[in-house]
Design a protein around this motif. Sequence first.
Motif, PDB file in Angstrom:
ATOM      1  N   TYR A 132       2.192  -6.172 -12.293  1.00 62.36           N
ATOM      2  CA  TYR A 132       2.398  -5.547 -13.412  1.00 62.36           C
ATOM      3  C   TYR A 132       2.000  -3.817 -13.855  1.00 62.36           C
ATOM      4  O   TYR A 132       2.958  -2.687 -13.597  1.00 62.36           O
ATOM      5  N   LEU A 133       0.788  -3.545 -13.574  1.00 68.24           N
ATOM      6  CA  LEU A 133       0.321  -2.342 -14.093  1.00 68.24           C
ATOM      7  C   LEU A 133       0.599  -1.622 -13.620  1.00 68.24           C
ATOM      8  O   LEU A 133       1.027   0.174 -13.572  1.00 68.24           O
ATOM      9  N   LEU A 134       0.491  -1.901 -11.878  1.00 65.91           N
ATOM     10  CA  LEU A 134       0.684  -0.759 -10.670  1.00 65.91           C
ATOM     11  C   LEU A 134       2.414  -0.058 -10.913  1.00 65.91           C
ATOM     12  O   LEU A 134       2.614   0.650 -10.745  1.00 65.91           O
ATOM     13  N   HIS A 135       3.422  -0.987 -11.054  1.00 63.68           N
ATOM     14  CA  HIS A 135       5.213  -1.550 -11.145  1.00 63.68           C
ATOM     15  C   HIS A 135       5.274   0.145 -12.477  1.00 63.68           C
ATOM     16  O   HIS A 135       5.837   0.774 -11.614  1.00 63.68           O
ATOM     17  N   ARG A 136       4.245   0.041 -13.430  1.00 65.00           N
ATOM     18  CA  ARG A 136       4.491   0.701 -15.145  1.00 65.00           C
ATOM     19  C   ARG A 136       4.103   1.734 -14.867  1.00 65.00           C
ATOM     20  O   ARG A 136       4.816   2.705 -15.062  1.00 65.00           O
ATOM     21  N   SER A 137       2.947   2.150 -13.528  1.00 63.14           N
ATOM     22  CA  SER A 137       2.233   3.363 -13.573  1.00 63.14           C
ATOM     23  C   SER A 137       2.998   3.687 -12.159  1.00 63.14           C
ATOM     24  O   SER A 137       2.684   5.298 -12.176  1.00 63.14           O
ATOM     25  N   ARG A 138       3.216   3.563 -11.290  1.00 69.99           N
ATOM     26  CA  ARG A 138       3.819   3.976 -10.388  1.00 69.99           C
ATOM     27  C   ARG A 138       4.452   3.383  -9.802  1.00 69.99           C
ATOM     28  O   ARG A 138       5.284   3.843  -8.418  1.00 69.99           O
ATOM     29  N   GLY A 139       5.566   2.925 -10.376  1.00 73.89           N
ATOM     30  CA  GLY A 139       7.102   2.554 -10.153  1.00 73.89           C
ATOM     31  C   GLY A 139       7.615   3.359  -8.928  1.00 73.89           C
ATOM     32  O   GLY A 139       9.396   3.828  -8.800  1.00 73.89           O
ATOM     33  N   HIS A 140       7.786   4.898  -9.927  1.00 76.20           N
ATOM     34  CA  HIS A 140       8.804   5.738  -9.052  1.00 76.20           C
ATOM     35  C   HIS A 140       8.434   6.264  -8.178  1.00 76.20           C
ATOM     36  O   HIS A 140       9.315   7.536  -7.581  1.00 76.20           O
ATOM     37  N   GLY A 153       1.096  -1.812  -0.143  1.00 73.85           N
ATOM     38  CA  GLY A 153      -0.026   0.054   0.116  1.00 73.85           C
ATOM     39  C   GLY A 153       1.085   1.051  -0.081  1.00 73.85           C
ATOM     40  O   GLY A 153       0.668   2.234  -0.711  1.00 73.85           O
ATOM     41  N   TYR A 154       1.612   1.411   0.749  1.00 70.78           N
ATOM     42  CA  TYR A 154       2.795   2.892   0.797  1.00 70.78           C
ATOM     43  C   TYR A 154       3.371   2.839  -0.342  1.00 70.78           C
ATOM     44  O   TYR A 154       3.891   3.640  -1.028  1.00 70.78           O
ATOM     45  N   ARG A 155       4.252   2.048  -1.029  1.00 70.37           N
ATOM     46  CA  ARG A 155       4.864   1.385  -2.109  1.00 70.37           C
ATOM     47  C   ARG A 155       4.425   1.805  -2.809  1.00 70.37           C
ATOM     48  O   ARG A 155       5.079   2.639  -4.364  1.00 70.37           O
ATOM     49  N   TYR A 156       3.156   1.690  -3.266  1.00 72.68           N
ATOM     50  CA  TYR A 156       2.331   1.989  -4.842  1.00 72.68           C
ATOM     51  C   TYR A 156       0.888   3.190  -4.942  1.00 72.68           C
ATOM     52  O   TYR A 156       0.319   3.492  -5.534  1.00 72.68           O
ATOM     53  N   GLY A 157       0.507   3.622  -3.051  1.00 77.98           N
ATOM     54  CA  GLY A 157      -0.183   4.694  -2.983  1.00 77.98           C
ATOM     55  C   GLY A 157      -1.088   4.081  -3.092  1.00 77.98           C
ATOM     56  O   GLY A 157      -2.404   4.739  -3.434  1.00 77.98           O
ATOM     57  N   VAL A 158      -1.780   2.512  -2.091  1.00 77.78           N
ATOM     58  CA  VAL A 158      -2.997   2.212  -2.221  1.00 77.78           C
ATOM     59  C   VAL A 158      -3.216   1.624  -1.078  1.00 77.78           C
ATOM     60  O   VAL A 158      -2.615   1.412  -0.537  1.00 77.78           O
ATOM     61  N   ASP A 159      -4.953   1.706  -0.798  1.00 75.31           N
ATOM     62  CA  ASP A 159      -4.805   1.684   0.464  1.00 75.31           C
ATOM     63  C   ASP A 159      -4.481   0.471   1.008  1.00 75.31           C
ATOM     64  O   ASP A 159      -5.146  -0.635   0.566  1.00 75.31           O
ATOM     65  N   PRO A 160      -4.025   0.015   2.310  1.00 74.30           N
ATOM     66  CA  PRO A 160      -4.170  -1.591   2.785  1.00 74.30           C
ATOM     67  C   PRO A 160      -5.125  -1.837   2.088  1.00 74.30           C
ATOM     68  O   PRO A 160      -5.060  -2.747   2.528  1.00 74.30           O
ATOM     69  N   VAL A 161      -6.122  -1.724   3.587  1.00 68.00           N
ATOM     70  CA  VAL A 161      -7.195  -2.303   3.412  1.00 68.00           C
ATOM     71  C   VAL A 161      -7.691  -2.987   1.917  1.00 68.00           C
ATOM     72  O   VAL A 161      -8.445  -4.074   1.718  1.00 68.00           O
TER      73      VAL A 161
END
Length: 426
Positions: free
Chosen positions: A144-152, A47-55
């Motif tokens: 894969y999609l999360l890392h492509r869009s928010r990996g930075h 959640g913290y790595r990709y800015g997604v709610d852990p819930v």
Amino acid sequence: MSGASESRSTKPGVLNGFEETAKDFWASRPRRPQAGRKVAGVAAGFGYRYGVDPVVVRIALVVATIFGGFGLTFYLLAWLFLPGENDEVSGFEGLIGRGRSSVSPAFAVVLAVLTVVSAGGMFSSTWFDGGGLIGFALISTALYLLHRSRGHLNRPAPVVARTRTEAFTGNGAFTMTDTAEAPSPAKGWDPLAADPAGWDLPEAPPEPPRPTPPPPYRAPERRPHSKVGSVTFALAVLTAGAGVLLNLNGADWFSAQHIIGLVLGVTGIGLVAGAFARGGRGLIGLAVPLAIVGMILTTAPFENLDFRGGVGDIKQTPATIADVQPLYQHAAGDIDLDLSKLPVGDPYSTTISNGAGDTKVIVPANADVTYECHTGAGSADCFDRSTDGISQAALKGTDNGPDGVGGQKITLKVDNSVGSVEVRRG
């Protein structure tokens, strides 16, 4: 070998292929934080790595565990291969001597064994055949999609390994000391020819610098209210309504199980879309009970649970054979049919189909009854035979009554999805 690459500010390019994205994901994989964790910090780390709610991450893992079992396998893999926030390497890398990890070697072995066992159970299970592979594909695609869009974003900084040196002592033993050297005593000429060490009092060792605590999990910044939840809920209601209407018009495929599955699919798509748009958290309250109900309906043999016939209780006592309906069909409620008042006449037959509720049929005392009694979940008591439980075989036979063959001929079929069935004489 810190398990994380140096911080980058550039976003992976559009032209980067799958291999480069996978390598960058491994190099900058999430760390399991101490703050915000429930078990091992896997959901909080992603959640913290990709800015997604852990819930949302936790709900996705629970659903993936229920439908196919891959959610548990993924969690164990992440626990084994994601380093803690203060660790040099992950538990598996610490097991093979790549660096320091808070996961002990013994516990890393336990995690590896549990991962293999859970993966084996996932692929050997007959519950939702193929569900484990589907869960694997969905979670892999989402990562894969999360890392492509928010990996930075929020790339973890490496934990610097502690360097140590070895010193050989006279007794044949090695001692480990820090590489930092102690300050040498001041050198100078003493006019009294005294030992300088006698004049210099030992100074207190400097206070070691306190380690900078890692930043705690920060909730994503609030954005304008997303319409993902409202749109998804509206689509789910429309899907359920359309399924019920089709069922009422004779489309047998749209049973309760299939309708719930379709609604759950729409809700799942909304949750995935909401994870990217940071909205739709209210859909969790719809997805969890739907998943539980769908699991129950799928594992239990509720083939006839549909919406035809309405709901409520039915109590009828036909006075003539012409009043007997060939089919009594009900979605939910109790059915009480008393045939004991019918006069002796031509043979007749009737079928009672009840989705959820109790069904009781009373037949004449001396009638010759050919019967079939079945319930998907509950008890069935027909004349002197009975069953109880789930997925029991139907009771079939002929009961000629206390006077033997020669009474009124009745053919009776009672089929319940959920509830008790009782057939007795009046």
